[in-house]
Design a protein around this motif. Structure first.
Motif, PDB file in Angstrom:
ATOM      1  N   ALA A 196       0.833  -1.206   0.000  1.00 47.54           N
ATOM      2  CA  ALA A 196       0.000   0.000   0.000  1.00 47.54           C
ATOM      3  C   ALA A 196       0.866   1.253   0.000  1.00 47.54           C
ATOM      4  CB  ALA A 196      -0.931  -0.013   1.214  1.00 47.54           C
ATOM      5  N   LEU A 197       1.927   1.240   0.784  1.00 50.86           N
ATOM      6  CA  LEU A 197       2.814   2.396   0.820  1.00 50.86           C
ATOM      7  C   LEU A 197       3.491   2.609  -0.531  1.00 50.86           C
ATOM      8  CD1 LEU A 197       4.435   2.145   4.342  1.00 50.86           C
ATOM      9  CD2 LEU A 197       3.112   4.040   3.450  1.00 50.86           C
ATOM     10  N   ALA A 228      -6.920 -17.155   3.524  1.00 51.22           N
ATOM     11  CA  ALA A 228      -7.081 -16.163   4.601  1.00 51.22           C
ATOM     12  C   ALA A 228      -5.933 -15.154   4.589  1.00 51.22           C
ATOM     13  CB  ALA A 228      -7.153 -16.860   5.952  1.00 51.22           C
ATOM     14  N   SER A 229      -4.704 -15.626   4.399  1.00 54.14           N
ATOM     15  CA  SER A 229      -3.540 -14.730   4.368  1.00 54.14           C
ATOM     16  C   SER A 229      -3.621 -13.769   3.193  1.00 54.14           C
ATOM     17  CB  SER A 229      -2.251 -15.554   4.289  1.00 54.14           C
ATOM     18  OG  SER A 229      -2.096 -16.367   5.428  1.00 54.14           O
ATOM     19  N   SER A 230      -4.040 -14.277   2.040  1.00 54.86           N
ATOM     20  CA  SER A 230      -4.158 -13.424   0.858  1.00 54.86           C
ATOM     21  C   SER A 230      -5.245 -12.378   1.033  1.00 54.86           C
ATOM     22  CB  SER A 230      -4.450 -14.290  -0.378  1.00 54.86           C
ATOM     23  OG  SER A 230      -3.378 -15.187  -0.635  1.00 54.86           O
ATOM     24  N   VAL A 231      -6.364 -12.789   1.646  1.00 54.23           N
ATOM     25  CA  VAL A 231      -7.459 -11.832   1.888  1.00 54.23           C
ATOM     26  C   VAL A 231      -6.994 -10.716   2.820  1.00 54.23           C
ATOM     27  CG1 VAL A 231      -9.714 -11.549   2.989  1.00 54.23           C
ATOM     28  CG2 VAL A 231      -9.311 -13.477   1.447  1.00 54.23           C
ATOM     29  N   VAL A 232      -6.257 -11.067   3.871  1.00 53.93           N
ATOM     30  CA  VAL A 232      -5.747 -10.070   4.812  1.00 53.93           C
ATOM     31  C   VAL A 232      -4.820  -9.089   4.097  1.00 53.93           C
ATOM     32  CG1 VAL A 232      -4.235  -9.722   6.810  1.00 53.93           C
ATOM     33  CG2 VAL A 232      -5.979 -11.498   6.871  1.00 53.93           C
ATOM     34  N   VAL A 276      -4.121  -3.583   1.757  1.00 55.20           N
ATOM     35  CA  VAL A 276      -3.746  -2.706   0.643  1.00 55.20           C
ATOM     36  C   VAL A 276      -4.920  -1.828   0.225  1.00 55.20           C
ATOM     37  CG1 VAL A 276      -3.059  -2.648  -1.784  1.00 55.20           C
ATOM     38  CG2 VAL A 276      -1.963  -4.262  -0.231  1.00 55.20           C
ATOM     39  N   VAL A 277      -6.068  -2.449  -0.030  1.00 56.77           N
ATOM     40  CA  VAL A 277      -7.232  -1.720  -0.548  1.00 56.77           C
ATOM     41  C   VAL A 277      -7.692  -0.661   0.452  1.00 56.77           C
ATOM     42  CG1 VAL A 277      -9.653  -1.942  -1.200  1.00 56.77           C
ATOM     43  CG2 VAL A 277      -7.984  -3.615  -2.029  1.00 56.77           C
ATOM     44  N   THR A 278      -7.788  -1.036   1.734  1.00 59.86           N
ATOM     45  CA  THR A 278      -8.258  -0.100   2.752  1.00 59.86           C
ATOM     46  C   THR A 278      -7.295   1.074   2.898  1.00 59.86           C
ATOM     47  OG1 THR A 278      -9.209  -1.967   3.958  1.00 59.86           O
ATOM     48  CG2 THR A 278      -9.084   0.116   5.117  1.00 59.86           C
ATOM     49  N   VAL A 314      -5.069   2.253   0.643  1.00 59.76           N
ATOM     50  CA  VAL A 314      -5.013   3.085  -0.557  1.00 59.76           C
ATOM     51  C   VAL A 314      -6.254   3.964  -0.668  1.00 59.76           C
ATOM     52  CG1 VAL A 314      -5.035   3.038  -3.084  1.00 59.76           C
ATOM     53  CG2 VAL A 314      -3.473   1.551  -1.822  1.00 59.76           C
ATOM     54  N   PHE A 315      -7.434   3.402  -0.390  1.00 61.83           N
ATOM     55  CA  PHE A 315      -8.667   4.178  -0.551  1.00 61.83           C
ATOM     56  C   PHE A 315      -8.874   5.179   0.575  1.00 61.83           C
ATOM     57  CE2 PHE A 315      -9.686   1.021  -3.697  1.00 61.83           C
ATOM     58  CZ  PHE A 315     -10.453   1.725  -4.625  1.00 61.83           C
ATOM     59  N   SER A 316      -8.400   4.854   1.777  1.00 63.55           N
ATOM     60  CA  SER A 316      -8.564   5.790   2.896  1.00 63.55           C
ATOM     61  C   SER A 316      -7.393   6.753   3.014  1.00 63.55           C
ATOM     62  CB  SER A 316      -8.709   5.020   4.212  1.00 63.55           C
ATOM     63  OG  SER A 316      -7.494   4.366   4.563  1.00 63.55           O
ATOM     64  N   HIS A 317      -6.262   6.420   2.373  1.00 67.63           N
ATOM     65  CA  HIS A 317      -5.026   7.192   2.519  1.00 67.63           C
ATOM     66  C   HIS A 317      -4.632   7.299   3.992  1.00 67.63           C
ATOM     67  CE1 HIS A 317      -5.615   8.181  -1.669  1.00 67.63           C
ATOM     68  NE2 HIS A 317      -4.469   8.821  -1.697  1.00 67.63           N
ATOM     69  N   ASN A 318      -5.017   6.292   4.764  1.00 69.51           N
ATOM     70  CA  ASN A 318      -4.740   6.285   6.199  1.00 69.51           C
ATOM     71  C   ASN A 318      -4.129   4.946   6.569  1.00 69.51           C
ATOM     72  OD1 ASN A 318      -4.937   6.124   9.084  1.00 69.51           O
ATOM     73  ND2 ASN A 318      -6.453   7.767   9.015  1.00 69.51           N
ATOM     74  N   LEU A 319      -2.835   4.970   6.896  1.00 68.67           N
ATOM     75  CA  LEU A 319      -2.134   3.732   7.213  1.00 68.67           C
ATOM     76  C   LEU A 319      -2.719   3.047   8.439  1.00 68.67           C
ATOM     77  CD1 LEU A 319       1.498   5.038   6.645  1.00 68.67           C
ATOM     78  CD2 LEU A 319       0.195   3.555   5.136  1.00 68.67           C
ATOM     79  N   ALA A 320      -3.155   3.841   9.415  1.00 67.77           N
ATOM     80  CA  ALA A 320      -3.683   3.251  10.646  1.00 67.77           C
ATOM     81  C   ALA A 320      -4.941   2.440  10.367  1.00 67.77           C
ATOM     82  CB  ALA A 320      -3.976   4.355  11.658  1.00 67.77           C
ATOM     83  N   ILE A 321      -5.838   2.985   9.531  1.00 70.85           N
ATOM     84  CA  ILE A 321      -7.075   2.273   9.208  1.00 70.85           C
ATOM     85  C   ILE A 321      -6.766   0.985   8.451  1.00 70.85           C
ATOM     86  CG2 ILE A 321      -9.200   2.389   7.847  1.00 70.85           C
ATOM     87  CD1 ILE A 321      -9.349   5.346   8.488  1.00 70.85           C
ATOM     88  N   GLY A 322      -5.833   1.061   7.514  1.00 67.78           N
ATOM     89  CA  GLY A 322      -5.470  -0.124   6.740  1.00 67.78           C
ATOM     90  C   GLY A 322      -4.880  -1.220   7.601  1.00 67.78           C
TER      91      GLY A 322
END
Length: 491
Positions: free
Chosen positions: A125-126, A345-349, A354-356, A358-366
């Protein structure tokens, strides 16, 4: 003494060169983050100098770069807009004190609960966010900009084939700056990002009223900055640990980040934290010790105060090329291939992180999303191996139940459903020698099982309990206390 010498004097030449590269890349970023927060560019520049120097001395991860960051800047926007710079400085001081408290409480150890999948998602994500941050410099520009970015990437990747004694990103900056100045190329330069300060920072106290109302205003923002700053710093420290095959002191890093932010608030700077992009530049440029981060801060101040007129001429395409290199090098390309090979499960996590992010632009939320999903999947797996088997004894008048697995909130309903309370029995033995009791939910479920059997006239005996489970049961169990059934049924 040996560790101190290695951190500061074990890699002098490479640390100094890497620090110079990082300092040059920090300038436009610090200005950009200041603009995001709604403050003067000098607020971000002074912060980057102060945080880098102090974390180099007090932090727990040699070779990691800390400065003003976008992750913390986005949290300041509303505060600055509604209350002004002075409240931001006070917020920075308080956030630092909270981080010092977190380090003293040894909260840095919570990193053990961040799974490898979350770490991979965080890194990917970063990398995407770093690349996306360069897009404004590549949209609506002339072909010269694209040519310079391409040329910069060519130098970055081809120059090491000639020699690795000089960091290729530094060569890129020098060459592209020289070409832009010599030919008078029409490209954006660092000076277009904002005015650089021409004086040294000075000590000052935030000009705010010391009231509960002030605390009410700054405390929520301080907590957010402290949490996000520590989260990004500890994640980045873990990443640098892996890249350099060395360990770091996460609790010391919390304290170091706190000291840096507290001091920065008193010299007119904004809060910051570790920067994964600049840390990657530092590591890839050969920086390993504390000297590299210290040098980055000192060079930054020297460049903007003494050599500001020259620094203003650095073309943005040179810095864009460096950040693209960082983005490409940071992304875990093997994780794409591993999507099919790793457990679902690992792939979903990883993908959710990544998706959370990138879309929130918030590392903490992701990261929080990834950690929560990891916990849910782990609980699901543990619950799946739970089972209860039974054997009739003494002509069917008695029954022996064997409980296997982990007893916690997710398996408590299965425990209750595993027993036949309609069977007429004289004695029931519940063997938990192959189980472990973890929480109040499982204690309550076991209580209910015992009480239901007793209600049907059977004697109940629990055997095989380990010491930890026995301690928990002794403290929380209700089945041997008067009125236990009524209390449990009442809840």
């Amino acid at each position: 003494m040996t560790s101190l010498q290695n951190d500061w004097l074990g890699n002098i030449r490479a640390d100094l060169l890497a620090g110079l590269v990082v300092a040059l890349a920090l300038i436009p970023e610090a200005i950009a983050f200041s603009i995001i927060a709604g403050v003067d560019p000098k607020v971000g520049l002074f912060a980057s100098f102060s945080i880098a120097v102090i974390t180099a001395i007090a932090g727990g991860r040699p070779g990691m770069i800390s400065a003003a960051t976008a992750a913390t800047a986005v949290l300041m926007v509303t505060l600055v807009r509604d209350h002004g710079l002075e409240y931001l400085l006070a917020t920075t001081v308080l956030a630092g004190l909270l981080q010092i408290g977190a380090g003293m409480l040894r909260l840095g150890s919570v990193m053990r609960f961040v799974s490898k999948s979350v770490m991979t998602g965080f890194v990917n994500a970063l990398a995407i966010l770093i690349f996306m941050a360069q897009l404004p410099e590549l949209i609506g520009v002339t072909w010269i900009t694209y040519a310079m970015v391409a040329g910069g990437l060519a130098i970055i990747y081809l120059f090491p084939l000639l020699t690795k004694s000089i960091p290729s990103p530094l060569v890129t900056i020098v060459v592209l700056t020289g070409l832009a100045m010599y030919f008078g190329l029409d490209v954006r330069v660092v000076g277009d990002m904002g005015d650089l300060p021409d004086t040294l920072p000075v000590f000052l106290l935030p000009d705010i009223p010391l009231t509960l109302e002030t605390l009410r205003i700054i405390f929520p923002v301080s907590i957010a900055i402290a949490v996000v700053g520590l989260l990004e710093s500890l994640m980045t420290a873990t990443l640098v640990d892996d890249l350099t095959d060395t360990k770091s002191d996460k609790n010391r890093e919390c304290i170091g980040q706190g000291l840096a932010n507290t001091a920065t608030g008193f010299i007119g700077g904004m809060a910051g934290c570790a920067m994964i992009g600049q840390s990657m530049i530092n590591v890839k440029s050969g920086g390993r010790g504390r000297l590299s981060c210290f040098a980055a801060g000192v060079f930054l101040l020297f460049l903007i105060v003494v050599l500001g007129d020259w620094v203003k001429q650095i073309p943005m395409p040179a810095l864009v090329a460096i950040m693209i290199m960082v983005s490409v090098g940071t992304f875990s390309w093997s994780s794409l291939k591993n999507l099919k090979e790793h457990p679902t499960a690992s792939s979903v996590v990883m993908v959710a992180t990544v998706v959370t992010t990138v879309f929130s632009h918030n590392l903490a939320i992701g990261v929080l999303t990834g950690v929560l999903l990891s916990g849910i999947f782990f609980a699901w797996k543990i619950a799946a191996v739970f089972r209860v088997t039974s054997t009739p004894t003494n002509g069917g008048r008695e029954r022996h139940y064997l409980v296997e697995g982990q007893l916690f909130f997710a398996t408590a309903p299965d425990l209750s459903d595993a027993f036949d309370f309609n069977e007429v029995l004289e004695h029931v033995t519940i063997d938990v020698s192959r189980a472990h009791i973890w929480d109040i939910s499982s204690v309550s479920a076991l209580d209910m099982v015992v009480l239901k059997f007793r209600r049907e006239g059977a004697e109940v005996e629990i055997v095989g309990m380990n010491e930890a489970s026995e301690t928990l049961m002794g403290r929380l169990a209700e089945h041997d206390k008067p009125g236990a059934l009524e209390r449990l049924m009442g809840h």
